[in-house]
Structures are given as structure tokens and as C-alpha cells.
Motif scaffolding. Structure first.
Motif, PDB file in Angstrom:
ATOM      1  N   LYS A   1       6.934   5.506 -17.241  1.00 55.69           N
ATOM      2  CA  LYS A   1       5.955   4.478 -16.889  1.00 55.69           C
ATOM      3  C   LYS A   1       6.505   3.077 -17.097  1.00 55.69           C
ATOM      4  O   LYS A   1       6.017   2.130 -16.495  1.00 55.69           O
TER       5      LYS A   1
ATOM      6  N   LEU B   1       6.917  -3.120  -9.472  1.00 58.38           N
ATOM      7  CA  LEU B   1       5.945  -2.029  -9.566  1.00 58.38           C
ATOM      8  C   LEU B   1       4.528  -2.581  -9.626  1.00 58.38           C
ATOM      9  O   LEU B   1       3.624  -2.102  -8.932  1.00 58.38           O
ATOM     10  N   ALA B   2       4.311  -3.609 -10.451  1.00 60.42           N
ATOM     11  CA  ALA B   2       2.991  -4.213 -10.583  1.00 60.42           C
ATOM     12  C   ALA B   2       2.535  -4.831  -9.256  1.00 60.42           C
ATOM     13  O   ALA B   2       1.364  -4.711  -8.872  1.00 60.42           O
TER      14      ALA B   2
ATOM     15  N   LYS C   1       3.487  -3.912  -6.219  1.00 62.11           N
ATOM     16  CA  LYS C   1       3.172  -2.813  -5.285  1.00 62.11           C
ATOM     17  C   LYS C   1       1.789  -2.226  -5.585  1.00 62.11           C
ATOM     18  O   LYS C   1       0.987  -2.000  -4.690  1.00 62.11           O
ATOM     19  N   GLU C   2       1.488  -2.009  -6.860  1.00 61.58           N
ATOM     20  CA  GLU C   2       0.186  -1.473  -7.248  1.00 61.58           C
ATOM     21  C   GLU C   2      -0.943  -2.446  -6.907  1.00 61.58           C
ATOM     22  O   GLU C   2      -2.000  -2.041  -6.436  1.00 61.58           O
ATOM     23  N   ALA C   3      -0.706  -3.741  -7.118  1.00 62.12           N
ATOM     24  CA  ALA C   3      -1.717  -4.751  -6.815  1.00 62.12           C
ATOM     25  C   ALA C   3      -1.998  -4.801  -5.318  1.00 62.12           C
ATOM     26  O   ALA C   3      -3.153  -4.901  -4.899  1.00 62.12           O
TER      27      ALA C   3
ATOM     28  N   LEU D   1      -1.711  -2.392  -3.186  1.00 56.93           N
ATOM     29  CA  LEU D   1      -2.460  -1.195  -2.805  1.00 56.93           C
ATOM     30  C   LEU D   1      -3.948  -1.325  -3.152  1.00 56.93           C
ATOM     31  O   LEU D   1      -4.804  -0.820  -2.446  1.00 56.93           O
ATOM     32  N   ASN D   2      -4.235  -2.028  -4.242  1.00 55.95           N
ATOM     33  CA  ASN D   2      -5.623  -2.175  -4.696  1.00 55.95           C
ATOM     34  C   ASN D   2      -6.359  -3.305  -4.005  1.00 55.95           C
ATOM     35  O   ASN D   2      -7.586  -3.373  -4.078  1.00 55.95           O
TER      36      ASN D   2
END
Length: 70
Positions: free
Chosen positions: A37, A60-61, A63-65, A67-68
Motif C-alpha cells: 500500500k 497513486l493518490a 489516480k485515485e482522486a 477516479l473518484n
């Protein structure tokens, strides 16, 4: 798409530095490293201290943001 700029002062930090930056407990950080992680720099020797890759973590952060946000 998100538009922002974040300055990362150093590309790699030690576990202790990461704990200071994030407020996470050292045991949690080590556990997250083992689980994948938290992304670390590849170690040349098994006994080397892990260095956390702050640029990879930022990517990574991001990419996740993204997507959300959709």
C-alpha cells in the motif's frame, strides 16, 4: 481531470520521516509497505532501510482522486 500543483520537496523519505509527515504510526507504515500500500524504492540489499517513493505515492493518490471525481 484535476488541475493542481503539489510540490514534493524530496523524492524519497525514510519511514520515520513519512510517519512525521502523515501522522501514521511506524508499525502501520511498515505493515502497509509489506502489503504494497506504500510504495518504496527498490532495495539493492535486503537489510537496507526502505525509502518511501513520494513521487509514486503522489501519482497513486492522483489516480485515485481522478477516479473518484468522475
Amino acid at each position: 481531470m484535476l488541475n493542481y500543483q503539489i510540490a514534493i520537496p524530496v523524492p524519497f523519505v525514510t519511514v520515520d520521516q513519512y510517519c512525521n509527515l502523515t501522522g501514521m504510526a511506524k508499525g502501520t507504515v511498515i505493515d502497509y509497505i509489506r502489503k504494497g500500500k506504500i510504495i518504496i524504492k527498490k532495495k539493492d540489499l535486503p537489510k537496507e532501510k526502505p525509502l518511501i517513493n513520494m513521487i509514486a505515492m503522489q501519482m497513486l493518490a492522483t489516480k485515485e482522486a481522478e477516479l473518484n471525481v468522475s
